[in-house]
Scaffold this motif. Structure first.
Motif, PDB file in Angstrom:
ATOM      1  N   UNK A 133       0.934  -1.374  -0.025  1.00 21.14           N
ATOM      2  CA  UNK A 133      -0.002  -0.182  -0.125  1.00 21.14           C
ATOM      3  C   UNK A 133       0.789   1.517   0.054  1.00 21.14           C
ATOM      4  N   UNK A 134       0.324   2.500  -0.538  1.00 22.39           N
ATOM      5  CA  UNK A 134       1.005   3.689  -0.496  1.00 22.39           C
ATOM      6  C   UNK A 134       0.511   4.619   0.557  1.00 22.39           C
ATOM      7  N   UNK A 135       1.279   4.956   1.167  1.00 22.31           N
ATOM      8  CA  UNK A 135       0.810   5.704   2.630  1.00 22.31           C
ATOM      9  C   UNK A 135       0.325   7.116   2.023  1.00 22.31           C
ATOM     10  N   UNK A 136      -0.821   7.477   2.560  1.00 23.29           N
ATOM     11  CA  UNK A 136      -1.462   8.928   2.434  1.00 23.29           C
ATOM     12  C   UNK A 136      -1.367   9.832   3.672  1.00 23.29           C
ATOM     13  N   UNK A 137      -1.299   9.042   4.930  1.00 24.55           N
ATOM     14  CA  UNK A 137      -1.364   9.772   6.030  1.00 24.55           C
ATOM     15  C   UNK A 137      -0.533  10.798   6.594  1.00 24.55           C
ATOM     16  N   UNK A 138       0.516  11.038   5.988  1.00 21.77           N
ATOM     17  CA  UNK A 138       1.396  12.224   6.202  1.00 21.77           C
ATOM     18  C   UNK A 138       0.703  13.278   5.472  1.00 21.77           C
TER      19      UNK A 138
END
Length: 326
Positions: free
Chosen positions: A277-282
């Motif tokens: 998965x590709x982190x979006x949270x930042x």
């Protein structure tokens, strides 16, 4: 805004957004040992973070968001989540997939908050077998929840049934049930996951077997809407209800893919059976990060593969279906 498009010219109107991986059922094909908390896992997305995800995808052409889990209604702020997404003008439909245990009490409230569609998991019409499959003696409550959803004004209530070998004997009973009810009965092929290999080998049944039966009985294929899910939908002039078949092992299944996934901890998954998965949270901490967030989502599509490779036994990171919302 033009819809998100990948390198195979597939357009993505539909986001499946997991808001928790917690579930209170212990379904044999998903969480047979019950939910096991991961102490090292990040916290679940907040209401504000979820609203920013919805805003970003809405401005990138998404028109439908489905809230999933785990069991999404395990979140105490579930109504607030619905309301926050409902404030995004680009999102025309907010759906949920639920085990149904809170529907009888909350269906009308969720409808008022902006929920527009409900999918209920129901793998048997026999209370005893339902208990065996789910680990919960909640059949009566779930059936009451389905009735409450119809009474609350949801135009169609969808019923998700995992297609397994034992269900061939129950098909007549399911068909009788939807004859005079506006239910869309969706049979979903059992999918192999990292923790469910043996179960898959024992219980998997091809949806093609059921499709041939339906066609022989006069059921006809219905045209698919652009933001619809992956089901092949069938109707019959003698039935108020409809039947959908979701067959991920069908050779052309991925050709019509129109959906992306975001996990409960803020990772973008290009496929249910993809990796990591590709982190979006930042980029979910403030509204002024929207341009960067949208750019990351858009650029990620260059990495979406043409198929899920399930035929080759590759289950990716999906240990079980509660992990990123099935």
């Amino acid at each position: 805004m033009l819809p998100l498009t990948d390198t195979f010219q597939r357009k993505f109107y539909y986001l499946r957004l997991s808001i928790t991986d917690v579930c209170n059922f212990r379904c044999t094909y998903c969480l047979p040992d019950g939910y096991r908390p991961n102490k090292d896992r990040d916290s679940f997305l907040s209401v504000d973070e979820i609203a920013r995800v919805a805003q970003a995808f809405g401005q990138l052409g998404t028109t439908k968001i489905r809230l999933t889990g785990g069991e999404p209604s395990m979140r105490r702020d579930f109504s607030d989540i619905i309301a926050a997404i409902h404030q995004q003008p680009a999102i025309k439909q907010i759906a949920m997939t639920t085990n149904g245990y809170r529907l009888a009490k909350e269906a009308a409230n969720w409808r008022a908050a902006g929920l527009s569609a409900v999918n209920v998991s129901l793998d048997s019409l026999d209370a005893r077998q339902f208990h065996q499959i789910t680990g919960q003696n909640k059949f009566t409550e779930v059936m009451a929840g389905i009735d409450a959803s119809l009474e609350a004004g949801f135009p169609v209530v969808k019923i998700n049934v995992v297609l397994m070998k034992h269900l061939t004997q129950q098909l007549p009973e399911f068909l009788d049930w939807i004859k005079h009810r506006p239910l869309q009965l969706r049979f979903i092929e059992l999918m192999e996951t990292g923790e469910g290999n043996d179960y898959f080998a024992k219980h998997h049944l091809s949806g093609e077997h059921l499709r041939r039966q339906l066609v022989d009985q006069g059921w006809q294929l219905v045209a698919r809407a652009p933001d619809a899910g992956p089901a092949q939908l069938f109707s019959h002039p003698d039935y108020q209800g409809q039947i959908g078949l979701i067959m991920p092992y069908d050779k052309d299944f991925c050709d019509s893919c129109n959906r992306l996934r975001v996990s409960a901890i803020g990772k973008l998954h290009l496929c249910l059976f993809g990796e990591q998965g590709i982190d979006l949270r930042d980029l979910l901490h403030a509204d002024d990060q929207q341009p960067l967030l949208q750019a990351r989502i858009q650029s990620s599509l260059a990495n979406k593969k043409q198929t899920h490779f399930l035929h080759q036994g590759m289950t990716g990171m999906a240990r079980n279906l509660s992990y990123i919302g099935g």
